[in-house]
Motif scaffolding. Structure first.
Motif, short mmCIF file in Angstrom:
data_model
loop_
_atom_site.label_atom_id
_atom_site.label_comp_id
_atom_site.label_asym_id
_atom_site.label_seq_id
_atom_site.Cartn_x
_atom_site.Cartn_y
_atom_site.Cartn_z
N VAL A 83 -22.48 -29.15 21.98
CA VAL A 83 -23.42 -30.21 21.61
C VAL A 83 -22.65 -31.41 21.07
CG1 VAL A 83 -25.34 -28.64 21.09
CG2 VAL A 83 -23.73 -29.25 19.28
N ASP A 84 -23.30 -32.56 21.09
CA ASP A 84 -22.70 -33.78 20.56
C ASP A 84 -22.93 -33.80 19.05
OD1 ASP A 84 -21.93 -36.33 19.84
OD2 ASP A 84 -22.93 -37.32 21.53
N ASP A 85 -21.86 -33.55 18.29
CA ASP A 85 -22.03 -33.41 16.84
C ASP A 85 -22.49 -34.70 16.17
OD1 ASP A 85 -19.69 -34.93 16.74
OD2 ASP A 85 -18.40 -33.21 16.39
N SER A 86 -22.33 -35.85 16.84
CA SER A 86 -22.77 -37.11 16.24
C SER A 86 -24.29 -37.27 16.27
CB SER A 86 -22.11 -38.29 16.96
OG SER A 86 -22.54 -38.37 18.31
N LEU A 87 -24.96 -36.44 17.08
CA LEU A 87 -26.41 -36.54 17.21
C LEU A 87 -27.15 -35.40 16.51
CD1 LEU A 87 -26.66 -37.51 21.00
CD2 LEU A 87 -26.76 -39.03 19.02
N VAL A 88 -26.41 -34.43 16.03
CA VAL A 88 -27.01 -33.24 15.43
C VAL A 88 -27.32 -33.49 13.96
CG1 VAL A 88 -26.64 -30.81 14.85
CG2 VAL A 88 -25.87 -31.71 17.05
N THR A 89 -28.46 -32.97 13.51
CA THR A 89 -28.83 -33.03 12.10
C THR A 89 -28.90 -31.61 11.54
OG1 THR A 89 -31.22 -32.86 12.49
CG2 THR A 89 -30.23 -35.07 12.55
N PRO A 90 -28.78 -31.46 10.22
CA PRO A 90 -28.91 -30.11 9.63
C PRO A 90 -30.23 -29.44 9.97
CG PRO A 90 -27.96 -31.63 8.04
CD PRO A 90 -28.38 -32.46 9.21
N GLY A 91 -31.31 -30.23 10.09
CA GLY A 91 -32.60 -29.65 10.45
C GLY A 91 -32.59 -29.01 11.82
N MET A 92 -31.88 -29.61 12.78
CA MET A 92 -31.77 -29.04 14.13
C MET A 92 -31.01 -27.71 14.08
SD MET A 92 -30.76 -32.37 16.39
CE MET A 92 -31.53 -33.96 16.09
N VAL A 93 -29.94 -27.69 13.32
CA VAL A 93 -29.15 -26.46 13.20
C VAL A 93 -29.99 -25.36 12.57
CG1 VAL A 93 -27.08 -25.42 12.22
CG2 VAL A 93 -27.02 -27.80 13.00
N PHE A 94 -30.76 -25.70 11.55
CA PHE A 94 -31.65 -24.74 10.90
C PHE A 94 -32.65 -24.15 11.90
CE2 PHE A 94 -35.76 -24.04 8.75
CZ PHE A 94 -35.40 -22.97 7.94
N ALA A 95 -33.26 -25.01 12.70
CA ALA A 95 -34.23 -24.56 13.70
C ALA A 95 -33.59 -23.62 14.71
CB ALA A 95 -34.84 -25.77 14.40
N MET B 258 -18.94 -19.69 11.76
CA MET B 258 -18.06 -20.74 11.21
C MET B 258 -18.32 -22.07 11.93
SD MET B 258 -14.35 -18.88 11.21
CE MET B 258 -14.21 -17.11 10.99
N GLY B 259 -18.47 -22.00 13.24
CA GLY B 259 -18.71 -23.21 14.01
C GLY B 259 -20.03 -23.87 13.65
N VAL B 260 -21.07 -23.04 13.43
CA VAL B 260 -22.39 -23.58 13.08
C VAL B 260 -22.33 -24.26 11.71
CG1 VAL B 260 -24.74 -22.95 12.44
CG2 VAL B 260 -23.72 -22.02 14.51
N ILE B 261 -21.69 -23.62 10.74
CA ILE B 261 -21.59 -24.22 9.40
C ILE B 261 -20.75 -25.49 9.46
CG2 ILE B 261 -20.74 -23.88 7.05
CD1 ILE B 261 -21.38 -20.91 7.34
N THR B 262 -19.66 -25.45 10.22
CA THR B 262 -18.83 -26.65 10.37
C THR B 262 -19.61 -27.78 11.01
OG1 THR B 262 -16.85 -25.26 10.60
CG2 THR B 262 -16.67 -27.53 11.35
N LEU B 263 -20.40 -27.45 12.04
CA LEU B 263 -21.25 -28.45 12.69
C LEU B 263 -22.22 -29.06 11.69
CD1 LEU B 263 -22.25 -29.86 15.28
CD2 LEU B 263 -23.73 -27.88 15.67
N THR B 264 -22.79 -28.23 10.82
CA THR B 264 -23.72 -28.73 9.80
C THR B 264 -23.02 -29.68 8.84
OG1 THR B 264 -24.96 -26.65 9.93
CG2 THR B 264 -25.33 -28.02 7.99
N LEU B 265 -21.81 -29.31 8.41
CA LEU B 265 -21.05 -30.15 7.48
C LEU B 265 -20.65 -31.47 8.13
CD1 LEU B 265 -18.82 -27.39 5.84
CD2 LEU B 265 -20.82 -28.52 4.84
N ILE B 266 -20.34 -31.43 9.42
CA ILE B 266 -20.01 -32.67 10.14
C ILE B 266 -21.24 -33.56 10.23
CG2 ILE B 266 -19.39 -33.61 12.40
CD1 ILE B 266 -17.58 -31.17 12.81
N SER B 267 -22.39 -32.94 10.56
CA SER B 267 -23.62 -33.73 10.70
C SER B 267 -24.06 -34.34 9.38
CB SER B 267 -24.74 -32.85 11.27
OG SER B 267 -25.15 -31.87 10.34
N ALA B 268 -23.68 -33.70 8.26
CA ALA B 268 -24.05 -34.22 6.94
C ALA B 268 -23.01 -35.19 6.40
CB ALA B 268 -24.22 -33.05 5.96
N GLY B 269 -21.90 -35.37 7.11
CA GLY B 269 -20.87 -36.29 6.66
C GLY B 269 -19.86 -35.68 5.71
N ALA B 270 -19.93 -34.37 5.50
CA ALA B 270 -19.00 -33.70 4.59
C ALA B 270 -17.65 -33.46 5.25
CB ALA B 270 -19.59 -32.38 4.09
N LEU B 271 -17.62 -33.44 6.58
CA LEU B 271 -16.38 -33.27 7.34
C LEU B 271 -16.33 -34.33 8.42
CD1 LEU B 271 -16.18 -29.38 7.86
CD2 LEU B 271 -14.83 -30.75 6.27
N GLY B 272 -15.13 -34.66 8.86
CA GLY B 272 -14.97 -35.61 9.95
C GLY B 272 -15.25 -34.97 11.29
#
Length: 384
Positions: free
Chosen positions: A72-84, A197-211
């Motif tokens: 997925v394109d991590d720049s378009l993902v939000t934490p809400g999408m990951v949760f769903a 790990m990838g899902v949590i990392t994706l969430t942190l990227i989408s929230a701006g906590a990781l690059g």
């Protein structure tokens, strides 16, 4: 830590909950054949598997990077999408566990995530070329490769030991199974824990906590490993029964061959970053081991139901993930709460139904099929 909002924290907890279900759903991949042949007692088997899943989580992060920045394109993902997406994956895991069906936890996760991102961000949010290359192609190839390898290994195992004493052969291969099953557990931790790990990392990227394109931090690796290890120790006994007794009657040479083939395929794919299904690999190996022994009974009806589950897992989880994402996207906080409550209610209902006809360490080898009762068993009167 300013980026860790309440929603992000909820998503991380939900991801670890999925990881836990992944653990008990996939215990059978490593230990079903060893339990079925008596190489390991059920409780010792799940303890060994749980510990080695935790160790395996620290060996590689290539698959985690495929999840966080590949499909997925991590720049378009939000934490809400990951949760769903996680809600869809968890519910599918629990449903297939209830009926003792070894479907793919990995494909449930991929399907839930793809469906949620597609609904939440549009089809351009999903990288379909990566989905084909990293998920669909390995899904088709890996069980075939593992099955052929196990078939050949089983054939030669019986040919090479044809003149040896049967009890010596059984004892020797049971000892070998302890090592081979342990390697499958290690490989499972290396491959499947990375998905969380990838899902949590994706969430942190989408929230701006990781690059963007960041790998999982150490605390993410450790928490994912512990969650899958605890789930593995719980023991997915319903699926262990199906894989150990349902596909074919397994003898120790077959178990050793199946586990060795599974380990080779899983570790190779983890090194290459292919997020394959360890369930499909293990099932293909067991089926190949059944075909490799002369006159062995293979229950094709069970195999057919498993293949059907493999085919519908990704789209079914995607459908649930998409519906949940629609509620989260359009309903905001209220929609998220509703999705969480509905998910919790459905999960609780599945667990309650499972308790009507439990499968556990003491009866896991009693039968080769899992039945589901919709009502408590009737009491037998002792009156004259």
């Amino acid at each position: 830590m300013d980026h860790i909002t309440f929603l992000v924290a909820v998503v991380i907890v939900t991801a670890l909950a999925f990881d836990f279900t992944n653990g008990f759903h996939d215990t059978a991949n490593a230990m079903a054949t060893s339990i079925a042949t008596g190489a390991l007692s059920p409780r010792v088997a799940v303890l060994i598997s749980g510990v080695l899943n935790i160790v395996g989580a620290f060996l590689s992060t290539e698959v985690a990077k495929t999840i966080s920045g590949g499909i997925v394109d991590d720049s378009l993902v939000t934490p809400g999408m990951v949760f769903a997406g996680l809600i869809g994956a968890i519910l599918w895991n629990l449903l297939t566990w209830l009926v003792g069906l070894p479907s793919s936890s990995s494909h449930a996760l991929f399907g839930g995530l793809i469906g949620a991102v597609w609904v939440g961000a549009g089809e351009h949010g999903v990288r379909f070329d990566a989905v084909v290359e990293k998920i669909l192609v390995p899904a088709l190839a890996s069980p075939l490769v593992a099955g052929v390898a196990a078939l050949v290994a089983t054939y030669f195992a019986y040919r090479l030991t044809a003149r040896a004493r049967a009890d010596s052969v059984t004892r020797g291969f049971r000892i070998g199974q302890i090592a081979s099953a342990s390697l499958v557990s290690l490989a499972h931790g290396t491959n499947d824990a990375q998905k969380t790990m990838g899902v949590i990392t994706l969430t942190l990227i989408s929230a701006g906590a990781l690059g963007h394109d960041a790998g999982p931090p150490l605390w993410v690796i450790a928490s994912a490993g512990i969650a899958i290890g605890l789930g593995t120790y719980l023991g997915g006994w319903r699926i262990i029964r199906t894989m150990g007794k349902g596909l074919t009657e397994i003898e120790s040479p077959q178990g050793f061959a199946a586990e060795t083939a599974s380990t080779a395929v899983i570790l190779t794919s983890a090194h290459l970053g292919f997020a394959l299904s360890t369930t499909q690999v293990a099932s293909g190996s067991i089926l190949g081991a059944g075909l490799g022994r002369r006159l062995a009974e293979v229950r094709w009806g069970v195999a057919g139901r498993m293949v059907l589950a493999w085919l519908v897992t990704l789209p079914a989880a995607a459908l649930v993930g998409g519906l949940a994402a629609s509620a989260v996207t359009h309903g905001g906080t209220v929609g998220t709460v509703v999705v969480a409550l509905v998910g919790a209610a459905v999960a609780s209902g599945i667990v309650l139904v499972a308790r009507r006809n439990p499968v556990h360490a003491d009866n896991v080898n009693d039968a080769h099929e899992v039945s589901v009762r919709t009502a408590p068993p009737a009491r037998v009167s002792t009156a004259a």
